[in-house]
Design a protein around this motif. Structure first.
Motif, short mmCIF file in Angstrom:
data_model
loop_
_atom_site.label_atom_id
_atom_site.label_comp_id
_atom_site.label_asym_id
_atom_site.label_seq_id
_atom_site.Cartn_x
_atom_site.Cartn_y
_atom_site.Cartn_z
N TYR A 1 38.69 8.54 18.09
CA TYR A 1 38.09 9.71 18.73
C TYR A 1 36.66 9.38 19.14
O TYR A 1 36.03 8.48 18.59
CB TYR A 1 38.10 10.91 17.79
CG TYR A 1 39.42 11.64 17.74
CD1 TYR A 1 39.54 12.95 18.19
CD2 TYR A 1 40.57 11.01 17.28
CE1 TYR A 1 40.75 13.63 18.16
CE2 TYR A 1 41.79 11.67 17.24
CZ TYR A 1 41.87 12.98 17.69
OH TYR A 1 43.07 13.63 17.67
N GLY A 2 36.17 10.14 20.10
CA GLY A 2 34.80 9.95 20.54
C GLY A 2 34.20 11.25 21.04
O GLY A 2 34.92 12.14 21.52
N ALA A 3 32.90 11.39 20.90
CA ALA A 3 32.18 12.55 21.43
C ALA A 3 31.69 12.20 22.83
O ALA A 3 31.03 11.17 23.03
CB ALA A 3 31.00 12.92 20.54
N THR B 1 24.84 10.04 12.85
CA THR B 1 24.07 11.26 13.09
C THR B 1 24.39 12.33 12.05
O THR B 1 23.50 13.05 11.59
CB THR B 1 24.37 11.82 14.49
OG1 THR B 1 24.14 10.80 15.46
CG2 THR B 1 23.48 13.01 14.82
N VAL B 2 25.66 12.42 11.68
CA VAL B 2 26.11 13.39 10.67
C VAL B 2 26.79 12.60 9.55
O VAL B 2 27.99 12.31 9.63
CB VAL B 2 27.08 14.42 11.27
CG1 VAL B 2 27.45 15.48 10.23
CG2 VAL B 2 26.49 15.07 12.51
N PRO B 3 26.05 12.21 8.52
CA PRO B 3 26.62 11.38 7.45
C PRO B 3 27.90 11.97 6.87
O PRO B 3 27.97 13.16 6.55
CB PRO B 3 25.50 11.33 6.41
CG PRO B 3 24.24 11.53 7.21
CD PRO B 3 24.61 12.50 8.29
N GLY B 4 28.91 11.11 6.76
CA GLY B 4 30.17 11.53 6.18
C GLY B 4 31.19 12.06 7.17
O GLY B 4 32.36 12.25 6.82
N LEU B 5 30.78 12.27 8.41
CA LEU B 5 31.71 12.80 9.41
C LEU B 5 32.46 11.66 10.08
O LEU B 5 31.87 10.81 10.75
CB LEU B 5 30.96 13.61 10.47
CG LEU B 5 31.83 14.23 11.57
CD1 LEU B 5 32.87 15.17 10.98
CD2 LEU B 5 30.97 14.97 12.60
N GLU B 6 33.77 11.65 9.89
CA GLU B 6 34.63 10.63 10.49
C GLU B 6 35.92 11.30 10.94
O GLU B 6 36.42 12.20 10.28
CB GLU B 6 34.94 9.52 9.50
CG GLU B 6 35.83 8.41 10.05
CD GLU B 6 36.08 7.30 9.06
OE1 GLU B 6 35.25 6.39 8.96
OE2 GLU B 6 37.12 7.35 8.38
#
Length: 345
Positions: free
Chosen positions: A149-151, A264-269
């Motif tokens: 996935y990608g933003a 940017t948002v630690p832990g978000l995968e």
């Protein structure tokens, strides 16, 4: 000289010799029967029906799910010598295709191309109507590929990276919008996780699929979206969308300069997957045969390249490991759904 006289064998030796003559043929027969003999029973196709095989895909032709189904169908066909046909039965978030497999023969001739959302998110969504229960009616056969996935944001828009998006969201709660392929999709739930973990409030804009959602991001009618790379890789390479973050590290070789969401948002995968499932009751030899054929097919360099070109990473997992992945992801998405109070009507 007189002829040498033959001394007769003792009675015990004569009895032993006679016994050996009797036993040796039988012992030899047992040894030969136990010895491994090369045969077609050891080939992947031996446990599969000797006719056309079918992979039922629950989403429209041309999408990432359909692409994976067709690539692995070609690969398995080359390995087994069977004709493998992909049939698209769209609707009900992929469950119409699953239902066709559940109602069909459980002899290995028909499998469901099972994506992450159908197997792990839909069963956890309050209000979701499903014609089959993935836990009871389907059995994991093999995982095929991870789906990165990608933003993404509009290429000519104001945001250069994910930090810019979050800064704007903090400055004006609910002013920044994120698009998704619909309520309860991985895109929607990733947005919910992002808001909670980053401490921001954003506006969710659901669409009927990833394609129209991406179109509105390109047009500036939505600020960004986190989606399957395979759905937007063409627009990224074409300069219409800017990839500002990757959901996991699997596509880092293709986009080495792009940071991870977790930077940017630690832990978000976030990472998806596409696998194959059969009807409950499918014979174990057929499950193993399909798994071996998928594993062999994924060793082909051309197939690997085709997957990677579309934002996918070849990833074979045998039935037990694949089942464990499904259960782990089901629990994780269930927690997000519960925390965000998401439901479908």
């Amino acid at each position: 000289m007189s002829a040498r006289r033959r001394i007769p064998d003792p009675p015990s030796l004569r009895r032993t010799t006679a016994m050996l003559r009797h036993l040796l043929p039988a012992a030899l027969a047992v040894t030969l029967a136990a010895a491994p003999v090369p045969s077609r029973a050891q080939a992947p196709e031996a446990a599969l029906p000797d006719r056309t095989l079918h992979i039922m895909a629950g989403f429209a032709a041309g999408g990432t799910s359909d692409l994976v189904a067709r690539l692995i169908a070609d690969g398995v066909g080359a390995v087994t010598g069977r004709r493998v046909v992909v049939e698209n039965r769209t609707g009900a978030n992929g469950f119409l295709a699953a239902d066709a497999v559940v109602r069909g023969p459980a002899d290995g001739s028909m499998l469901f191309q099972c994506p992450m959302g159908t197997m792990t998110i839909s069963p956890e969504l309050p209000g979701m109507i499903m014609p089959v229960d993935p836990r009871k009616d389907l059995v994991p056969v093999a995982n095929v590929a991870l789906s990165s996935y990608g933003a993404v944001v509009r290429a000519r828009g104001p945001y250069q990276d994910m930090a810019d998006v979050l800064k704007a969201a903090k400055a004006k709660p609910n002013a920044i919008s994120y698009a998704s392929a619909g309520i309860g999709t991985a895109q929607h739930l990733t947005g919910e996780r992002l808001q909670r973990m980053a401490g921001v409030q954003m506006l969710h804009v659901p669409y009927r699929g990833a394609a129209p959602a991406a179109m509105d991001v390109m047009a500036g009618r939505a600020d960004f979206m986190v989606t399957n790379l395979g759905d937007v890789v063409g627009q990224i390479r074409g300069g219409e969308l800017r990839l500002v973050a990757l959901g996991d590290a699997s596509m880092k070789p293709a986009f080495p300069e792009t940071p991870l969401l977790s930077d940017t948002v630690p832990g978000l995968e976030v990472v998806g997957w596409f696998g194959l499932c059969g009807a409950s009751g499918m014979a174990e030899p057929a499950i193993r045969a399909w798994a071996r054929a998928v594993e062999t097919a994924l060793q082909d360099k051309t197939l690997q390249q085709r997957l990677r070109e579309n934002g996918l990473t070849p990833r074979f997992e045998e039935p037990t490991a694949f089942a464990a992945r499904i259960e782990q992801d089901r629990r994780a998405w269930g927690e997000v759904i519960s925390a965000a109070k998401v439901r479908v009507d």
